[in-house]
Design a protein around this motif. Structure first.
Motif, PDB file in Angstrom:
ATOM      1  N   GLN A 100      -7.983   7.840   2.099  1.00  0.00           N
ATOM      2  CA  GLN A 100      -7.884   6.731   1.157  1.00  0.00           C
ATOM      3  C   GLN A 100      -9.158   5.908   1.096  1.00  0.00           C
ATOM      4  O   GLN A 100      -9.314   5.071   0.212  1.00  0.00           O
ATOM      5  CB  GLN A 100      -6.715   5.811   1.559  1.00  0.00           C
ATOM      6  CG  GLN A 100      -5.375   6.514   1.587  1.00  0.00           C
ATOM      7  CD  GLN A 100      -5.009   7.113   0.252  1.00  0.00           C
ATOM      8  OE1 GLN A 100      -5.270   6.537  -0.786  1.00  0.00           O
ATOM      9  NE2 GLN A 100      -4.435   8.306   0.274  1.00  0.00           N
ATOM     10  N   ALA A 101     -10.098   6.139   2.011  1.00  0.00           N
ATOM     11  CA  ALA A 101     -11.264   5.273   2.118  1.00  0.00           C
ATOM     12  C   ALA A 101     -12.412   5.757   1.263  1.00  0.00           C
ATOM     13  O   ALA A 101     -13.478   6.084   1.746  1.00  0.00           O
ATOM     14  CB  ALA A 101     -11.707   5.159   3.583  1.00  0.00           C
ATOM     15  N   SER A 102     -12.208   5.836  -0.036  1.00  0.00           N
ATOM     16  CA  SER A 102     -13.269   6.192  -0.963  1.00  0.00           C
ATOM     17  C   SER A 102     -13.980   4.915  -1.368  1.00  0.00           C
ATOM     18  O   SER A 102     -13.674   4.302  -2.397  1.00  0.00           O
ATOM     19  CB  SER A 102     -12.702   6.899  -2.194  1.00  0.00           C
ATOM     20  OG  SER A 102     -13.696   7.154  -3.138  1.00  0.00           O
ATOM     21  N   ALA A 103     -14.930   4.462  -0.546  1.00  0.00           N
ATOM     22  CA  ALA A 103     -15.538   3.155  -0.737  1.00  0.00           C
ATOM     23  C   ALA A 103     -16.199   2.991  -2.100  1.00  0.00           C
ATOM     24  O   ALA A 103     -15.931   2.017  -2.799  1.00  0.00           O
ATOM     25  CB  ALA A 103     -16.530   2.874   0.388  1.00  0.00           C
ATOM     26  N   PRO A 104     -17.092   3.899  -2.545  1.00  0.00           N
ATOM     27  CA  PRO A 104     -17.721   3.692  -3.847  1.00  0.00           C
ATOM     28  C   PRO A 104     -16.708   3.642  -4.977  1.00  0.00           C
ATOM     29  O   PRO A 104     -16.792   2.815  -5.875  1.00  0.00           O
ATOM     30  CB  PRO A 104     -18.653   4.904  -3.978  1.00  0.00           C
ATOM     31  CG  PRO A 104     -18.884   5.365  -2.582  1.00  0.00           C
ATOM     32  CD  PRO A 104     -17.594   5.091  -1.868  1.00  0.00           C
ATOM     33  N   GLY A 105     -15.703   4.524  -4.942  1.00  0.00           N
ATOM     34  CA  GLY A 105     -14.684   4.522  -5.977  1.00  0.00           C
ATOM     35  C   GLY A 105     -13.865   3.252  -5.977  1.00  0.00           C
ATOM     36  O   GLY A 105     -13.534   2.706  -7.039  1.00  0.00           O
ATOM     37  N   ALA A 106     -13.498   2.752  -4.781  1.00  0.00           N
ATOM     38  CA  ALA A 106     -12.701   1.530  -4.697  1.00  0.00           C
ATOM     39  C   ALA A 106     -13.472   0.340  -5.237  1.00  0.00           C
ATOM     40  O   ALA A 106     -12.928  -0.489  -5.974  1.00  0.00           O
ATOM     41  CB  ALA A 106     -12.288   1.288  -3.252  1.00  0.00           C
ATOM     42  N   ALA A 132      -8.591   1.603  -3.207  1.00  0.00           N
ATOM     43  CA  ALA A 132      -8.884   3.031  -3.037  1.00  0.00           C
ATOM     44  C   ALA A 132      -7.665   3.882  -3.367  1.00  0.00           C
ATOM     45  O   ALA A 132      -7.750   5.112  -3.342  1.00  0.00           O
ATOM     46  CB  ALA A 132      -9.348   3.314  -1.607  1.00  0.00           C
ATOM     47  N   GLU A 133      -6.542   3.243  -3.680  1.00  0.00           N
ATOM     48  CA  GLU A 133      -5.305   3.970  -3.960  1.00  0.00           C
ATOM     49  C   GLU A 133      -4.998   3.971  -5.452  1.00  0.00           C
ATOM     50  O   GLU A 133      -5.360   3.025  -6.169  1.00  0.00           O
ATOM     51  CB  GLU A 133      -4.142   3.335  -3.189  1.00  0.00           C
ATOM     52  CG  GLU A 133      -4.305   3.420  -1.683  1.00  0.00           C
ATOM     53  CD  GLU A 133      -3.201   2.724  -0.917  1.00  0.00           C
ATOM     54  OE1 GLU A 133      -3.195   2.842   0.318  1.00  0.00           O
ATOM     55  OE2 GLU A 133      -2.344   2.068  -1.537  1.00  0.00           O
ATOM     56  N   PRO A 134      -4.343   5.013  -5.949  1.00  0.00           N
ATOM     57  CA  PRO A 134      -4.025   5.077  -7.374  1.00  0.00           C
ATOM     58  C   PRO A 134      -3.072   3.958  -7.797  1.00  0.00           C
ATOM     59  O   PRO A 134      -2.204   3.549  -7.026  1.00  0.00           O
ATOM     60  CB  PRO A 134      -3.366   6.451  -7.530  1.00  0.00           C
ATOM     61  CG  PRO A 134      -2.886   6.814  -6.166  1.00  0.00           C
ATOM     62  CD  PRO A 134      -3.868   6.207  -5.213  1.00  0.00           C
ATOM     63  N   GLY A 135      -3.269   3.465  -9.013  1.00  0.00           N
ATOM     64  CA  GLY A 135      -2.399   2.423  -9.546  1.00  0.00           C
ATOM     65  C   GLY A 135      -2.711   1.027  -9.077  1.00  0.00           C
ATOM     66  O   GLY A 135      -1.931   0.097  -9.327  1.00  0.00           O
ATOM     67  N   ALA A 136      -3.862   0.830  -8.412  1.00  0.00           N
ATOM     68  CA  ALA A 136      -4.175  -0.481  -7.843  1.00  0.00           C
ATOM     69  C   ALA A 136      -4.274  -1.563  -8.907  1.00  0.00           C
ATOM     70  O   ALA A 136      -3.769  -2.680  -8.718  1.00  0.00           O
ATOM     71  CB  ALA A 136      -5.478  -0.399  -7.050  1.00  0.00           C
ATOM     72  N   GLY A 185       0.790  -1.226   0.000  1.00  0.00           N
ATOM     73  CA  GLY A 185       0.000   0.000   0.000  1.00  0.00           C
ATOM     74  C   GLY A 185       0.815   1.265   0.000  1.00  0.00           C
ATOM     75  O   GLY A 185       2.062   1.259   0.024  1.00  0.00           O
ATOM     76  N   ILE A 186       0.089   2.358   0.034  1.00  0.00           N
ATOM     77  CA  ILE A 186       0.690   3.684  -0.049  1.00  0.00           C
ATOM     78  C   ILE A 186       1.534   3.999   1.186  1.00  0.00           C
ATOM     79  O   ILE A 186       2.437   4.828   1.135  1.00  0.00           O
ATOM     80  CB  ILE A 186      -0.428   4.728  -0.244  1.00  0.00           C
ATOM     81  CG1 ILE A 186       0.132   6.031  -0.824  1.00  0.00           C
ATOM     82  CG2 ILE A 186      -1.179   4.984   1.055  1.00  0.00           C
ATOM     83  CD1 ILE A 186      -0.958   6.994  -1.275  1.00  0.00           C
TER      84      ILE A 186
END
Length: 266
Positions: free
Chosen positions: A156-162, A122-126, A93-94
């Protein structure tokens, strides 16, 4: 357990994994293993107590999380060399490497591989990171926080986006991927809503106040469960945990109680 049929079938045997140290530091107390010898001791104790998997956040000598092959490799070798035979996971992780390109470079340079790696969706590049791990033969835990802003670590906890990013990422090999859902609250409706997702195994966990309620929910669902100093520092009765082994023992007792209660109610 597959996502299909959650909450709609008889309970199955629940595997409990242990998060040995998470994002903790020495300020969180002596139960947090940071140095390689302490990690080895904690892993041995947790497995002896019944943990089926071990998750560790590797640290440099100064205590900083790291994905460097010079840190990850020796730690994995030390844990395996001590006789820990259950699957070993690391968090990619980040917290260990802020730059997405840097994370990819680190993973591709590993000389000793873990069995699994946690990828935070939720992190970029996942997506790229997960694919790189799979290409190296490392299974992936796709971490998705659900249940509000309390899940995950801060911004980092953007649930819908993740969740959307996980759904958009093609799951080509379900046998090598597990969906790790961090719940901010032990809400059965959140878990039931996962039934339409790709048929991959599911692991549920919570942190701090959510840790024990979510573990009990995982037991009722037949999903994999996670506990450990990396997630919570207290036992179900509120007493400070002295070790990861003590948390694992309490978790298995709680899982057994949930299974017995569910069987009695049928």
């Amino acid at each position: 357990m597959s996502l299909r049929g959650l909450l709609g079938s008889a309970p199955v045997s629940v595997s409990v994994s242990v998060s040995l140290n998470g994002g903790r530091s020495a300020a969180d107390g002596g139960a947090v293993p940071l140095s390689p010898p302490d990690v080895v001791e904690a892993a041995l104790g947790a497995v002896a107590a019944g943990a089926g998997e071990v998750l560790v956040h590797p640290r440099t000598p100064c205590g900083r999380e790291s994905l460097s092959p010079r840190v990850v490799g020796p730690l994995l070798e030390a844990v395996r060399g001590a006789g820990v035979s259950v699957p070993l996971s690391v968090s990619a992780g980040i917290g260990a490497e802020p730059d997405p390109a840097g994370r990819l470079e680190r993973v591709r340079s590993w000389t000793v591989l873990p069995d699994r790696a946690v990828v935070h969706f939720a992190e970029p590049g996942a997506e790229e990171l997960a694919q790189a791990l799979l290409a190296r033969g490392v299974a992936v835990d796709a971490l998705v926080p659900l249940g509000g802003e309390g899940a995950g670590a801060g911004a980092q906890a953007s649930a819908p986006g993740a969740l959307a990013r996980f759904l958009a990422w093609p799951v080509r090999n379900p046998a090598r991927i597990r969906l790790a859902v961090e719940l901010a609250v032990a809400d059965p409706a959140l878990v039931a809503g996962l039934g339409w997702l790709p048929p991959v195994p599911l692991l549920l966990f919570g942190r701090e106040a959510a840790a024990w309620p979510v573990l009990r929910l995982a037991a009722r669902c037949g999903a994999g469960a996670r506990i450990g100093v990396g997630d919570v520092l207290h036992l179900p009765d509120g007493r400070p945990a002295r070790s990861n082994a003590e948390l694992v023992s309490a978790a298995l007792a709680a899982v057994g109680q949930e299974g017995a209660a569910t069987a009695w109610s049928r």
